[in-house]
Design a protein around this motif. Structure first.
Motif, PDB file in Angstrom:
ATOM      1  N   GLY A   1      23.173 -31.130 -59.274  1.00 61.44           N
ATOM      2  CA  GLY A   1      22.242 -32.249 -59.399  1.00 61.44           C
ATOM      3  C   GLY A   1      22.955 -33.584 -59.498  1.00 61.44           C
ATOM      4  N   THR A   2      24.039 -33.622 -60.257  1.00 61.87           N
ATOM      5  CA  THR A   2      24.800 -34.858 -60.395  1.00 61.87           C
ATOM      6  C   THR A   2      25.398 -35.280 -59.060  1.00 61.87           C
ATOM      7  N   GLY A   3      25.880 -34.302 -58.291  1.00 64.26           N
ATOM      8  CA  GLY A   3      26.417 -34.616 -56.973  1.00 64.26           C
ATOM      9  C   GLY A   3      25.368 -35.200 -56.043  1.00 64.26           C
ATOM     10  N   ALA A   4      24.163 -34.614 -56.073  1.00 67.25           N
ATOM     11  CA  ALA A   4      23.068 -35.130 -55.231  1.00 67.25           C
ATOM     12  C   ALA A   4      22.686 -36.545 -55.645  1.00 67.25           C
ATOM     13  N   ALA A   5      22.607 -36.794 -56.959  1.00 71.78           N
ATOM     14  CA  ALA A   5      22.282 -38.137 -57.443  1.00 71.78           C
ATOM     15  C   ALA A   5      23.369 -39.127 -57.056  1.00 71.78           C
ATOM     16  N   ALA A   6      24.632 -38.713 -57.137  1.00 68.57           N
ATOM     17  CA  ALA A   6      25.745 -39.597 -56.776  1.00 68.57           C
ATOM     18  C   ALA A   6      25.663 -40.014 -55.309  1.00 68.57           C
ATOM     19  N   VAL A   7      25.335 -39.059 -54.440  1.00 68.34           N
ATOM     20  CA  VAL A   7      25.210 -39.371 -53.012  1.00 68.34           C
ATOM     21  C   VAL A   7      24.052 -40.338 -52.773  1.00 68.34           C
ATOM     22  N   THR A   8      22.915 -40.090 -53.440  1.00 70.54           N
ATOM     23  CA  THR A   8      21.740 -40.963 -53.290  1.00 70.54           C
ATOM     24  C   THR A   8      22.059 -42.385 -53.726  1.00 70.54           C
ATOM     25  N   TYR A   9      22.702 -42.516 -54.885  1.00 71.50           N
ATOM     26  CA  TYR A   9      23.064 -43.838 -55.392  1.00 71.50           C
ATOM     27  C   TYR A   9      24.068 -44.533 -54.475  1.00 71.50           C
ATOM     28  N   ALA A  10      25.091 -43.786 -54.046  1.00 72.85           N
ATOM     29  CA  ALA A  10      26.157 -44.394 -53.249  1.00 72.85           C
ATOM     30  C   ALA A  10      25.632 -44.976 -51.944  1.00 72.85           C
ATOM     31  N   ARG A  11      24.547 -44.404 -51.426  1.00 71.35           N
ATOM     32  CA  ARG A  11      23.976 -44.898 -50.173  1.00 71.35           C
ATOM     33  C   ARG A  11      23.188 -46.190 -50.362  1.00 71.35           C
ATOM     34  N   ARG A  12      22.643 -46.403 -51.564  1.00 76.91           N
ATOM     35  CA  ARG A  12      21.708 -47.518 -51.741  1.00 76.91           C
ATOM     36  C   ARG A  12      22.081 -48.496 -52.844  1.00 76.91           C
ATOM     37  N   ALA A  13      23.040 -48.168 -53.679  1.00 80.00           N
ATOM     38  CA  ALA A  13      23.443 -49.064 -54.763  1.00 80.00           C
ATOM     39  C   ALA A  13      24.867 -49.564 -54.499  1.00 80.00           C
ATOM     40  N   PRO A  14      25.205 -50.758 -55.012  1.00 81.16           N
ATOM     41  CA  PRO A  14      26.542 -51.326 -54.768  1.00 81.16           C
ATOM     42  C   PRO A  14      27.606 -50.666 -55.627  1.00 81.16           C
ATOM     43  N   VAL A  15      27.947 -49.420 -55.300  1.00 75.01           N
ATOM     44  CA  VAL A  15      28.926 -48.667 -56.079  1.00 75.01           C
ATOM     45  C   VAL A  15      30.322 -48.880 -55.498  1.00 75.01           C
ATOM     46  N   ASP A  16      31.262 -49.182 -56.374  1.00 76.40           N
ATOM     47  CA  ASP A  16      32.669 -49.245 -55.967  1.00 76.40           C
ATOM     48  C   ASP A  16      33.173 -47.796 -55.949  1.00 76.40           C
ATOM     49  N   VAL A  17      33.013 -47.141 -54.816  1.00 77.05           N
ATOM     50  CA  VAL A  17      33.320 -45.711 -54.710  1.00 77.05           C
ATOM     51  C   VAL A  17      34.792 -45.442 -55.026  1.00 77.05           C
ATOM     52  N   ARG A  18      35.643 -46.353 -54.621  1.00 75.89           N
ATOM     53  CA  ARG A  18      37.085 -46.169 -54.864  1.00 75.89           C
ATOM     54  C   ARG A  18      37.387 -46.116 -56.358  1.00 75.89           C
ATOM     55  N   LEU A  19      36.847 -47.080 -57.098  1.00 73.01           N
ATOM     56  CA  LEU A  19      37.058 -47.110 -58.542  1.00 73.01           C
ATOM     57  C   LEU A  19      36.398 -45.904 -59.202  1.00 73.01           C
ATOM     58  N   ALA A  20      35.171 -45.589 -58.774  1.00 75.62           N
ATOM     59  CA  ALA A  20      34.448 -44.467 -59.358  1.00 75.62           C
ATOM     60  C   ALA A  20      35.193 -43.155 -59.131  1.00 75.62           C
ATOM     61  N   ALA A  21      35.765 -42.992 -57.925  1.00 73.11           N
ATOM     62  CA  ALA A  21      36.517 -41.770 -57.625  1.00 73.11           C
ATOM     63  C   ALA A  21      37.775 -41.680 -58.487  1.00 73.11           C
ATOM     64  N   LYS A  22      38.429 -42.825 -58.700  1.00 73.12           N
ATOM     65  CA  LYS A  22      39.622 -42.839 -59.547  1.00 73.12           C
ATOM     66  C   LYS A  22      39.258 -42.456 -60.985  1.00 73.12           C
ATOM     67  N   LEU A  23      38.172 -43.037 -61.497  1.00 71.35           N
ATOM     68  CA  LEU A  23      37.704 -42.695 -62.832  1.00 71.35           C
ATOM     69  C   LEU A  23      37.305 -41.221 -62.911  1.00 71.35           C
ATOM     70  N   GLY A  24      36.642 -40.745 -61.855  1.00 72.34           N
ATOM     71  CA  GLY A  24      36.211 -39.351 -61.837  1.00 72.34           C
ATOM     72  C   GLY A  24      37.387 -38.388 -61.852  1.00 72.34           C
TER      73      GLY A  24
END
Length: 249
Positions: free
Chosen positions: A50-73
Motif C-alpha cells: 500500500g505504501t508503494g502504491a501511495a508513493a507512486v501516486t504522490y510522485a506523479r502528482r505532487a512536487p516530490v524530490d524523488v532523489r532526496l526521498a530515495a536517499k532518505l529511504g
C-alpha cells in the motif's frame, strides 16, 4: 474484518501515516494466539504494498524530490533492519511513555500553529538541514519503525515539514517514499526470522493497496488542511492506544 482493517489502514497510511494502528491490533484480534512479532512482520508485508502504491501516486502528482526521498529511504531501510533486529529484546513499556510525550508535544505544536504545514515556508534548505533530516528521519525514525512501528509515517510528515520547509501534502508524499524503504528493511529482517504470515498477507495487501490509492488521491485533491486534520486525529488516536497498552491492557 482483516480485509476491511487493511483497506482502512492503507487509507490512513497514505494520507498521514499510522496505518499500523489499525492493522496490527486487527491481526492480533483475528489471530488471538498470534505472537506479537508475527503481527508486526505480517503488517510490514501488507503495508509495503500500500505504501508503494501511495508513493507512486504522490510522485506523479505532487512536487516530490524523488532523489532526496530515495536517499532518505535507503538510510531508513538500513536503520529499520537494525530496529527489527533489536525488537524482540526491547521492553516497549519503557518506550511508550516517551513516545506519548513526544506525540502530545507534536499535537500541541500543530494546534497552536495553525499555519504549520499549510504552505511551504520558502526558506532555504541548507546542506546542514538535509544532513539533520538524514539523521532524524533516516536513522532515528527508520530505527523506530523496525523496533516498534506505529506512527512512523506521522513522525516523518512532521519531520519533513519542520526540517525541510514542506507543506503537508508534499511532506506526506515524501514520507511515503521513505516509508517504503523502512517497510522493506524491517520486512527483510522479519522474513529472515520467519515471523510473517505469508498465507494471509497477499490478500490483505490487495485491500491495503486499494485503500492507499484512494487516500493518496483524496490528500492530493483536498490539500494540506485535510491532511492536517487527519494528522491530529491519528496523533490523538495513537496516544490513546499507547496509553491503553501502557496502563490498562
Amino acid at each position: 474484518m482483516l480485509c476491511v482493517a487493511a483497506a482502512l489502514a492503507g487509507w490512513v497510511d497514505a494520507v498521514v501515516g499510522g496505518g499500523g494502528l489499525l492493522q496490527v491490533p486487527a491481526l492480533l484480534i483475528g489471530f488471538p494466539h498470534l505472537p506479537p512479532a508475527y503481527a508486526l512482520g505480517t503488517n510490514k508485508a501488507v503495508a509495503v504494498v500500500g505504501t508503494g502504491a501511495a508513493a507512486v501516486t504522490y510522485a506523479r502528482r505532487a512536487p516530490v524530490d524523488v532523489r532526496l526521498a530515495a536517499k532518505l529511504g535507503g538510510v531508513a531501510a538500513l536503520a529499520s533492519v537494525g530496529g527489527a533486529f533489536f525488537a524482540a529484546g526491547v521492553d516497549s513499556a519503557v518506550l511508550r511513555p516517551l513516545i506519548m510525550v513526544l506525540l502530545l508535544a507534536v499535537a500541541a505544536f500543530v494546534v497552536l500553529r495553525p499555519q504549520f504545514g499549510s504552505a511551504p515556508s520558502g526558506g532555504p534548505v541548507t546542506r546542514r538541514r538535509v544532513l539533520l533530516t538524514l539523521l532524524v528521519a533516516g536513522v532515528g525514525i527508520g530505527f523506530y519503525d523496525g523496533l516498534l512501528g506505529p506512527g512512523t509515517g506521522t513522525f516523518l510528515v512532521i519531520a519533513f515539514v519542520a526540517l525541510l520547509n514542506m507543506d503537508m501534502v508534499t511532506s506526506s508524499a515524501t514520507a511515503k517514499v521513505v516509508n517504503v524503504g523502512t517497510n522493506l528493511g524491517a520486512l527483510a529482517m522479519f522474513s529472515a526470522q520467519g515471523t510473517v504470515l505469508w498465507q494471509v498477507a497477499p490478500l490483505l495487501a490487495v485491500f491495503n493497496l486499494a485503500g492507499a490509492a484512494l487516500g493518496a488521491r483524496m490528500a492530493l485533491r483536498r490539500g494540506s488542511g485535510f491532511v492536517r486534520v487527519v494528522l491530529l486525529v491519528v496523533v490523538v488516536t495513537l496516544v490513546a492506544k499507547l496509553a491503553y497498552d501502557q496502563w490498562w491492557a
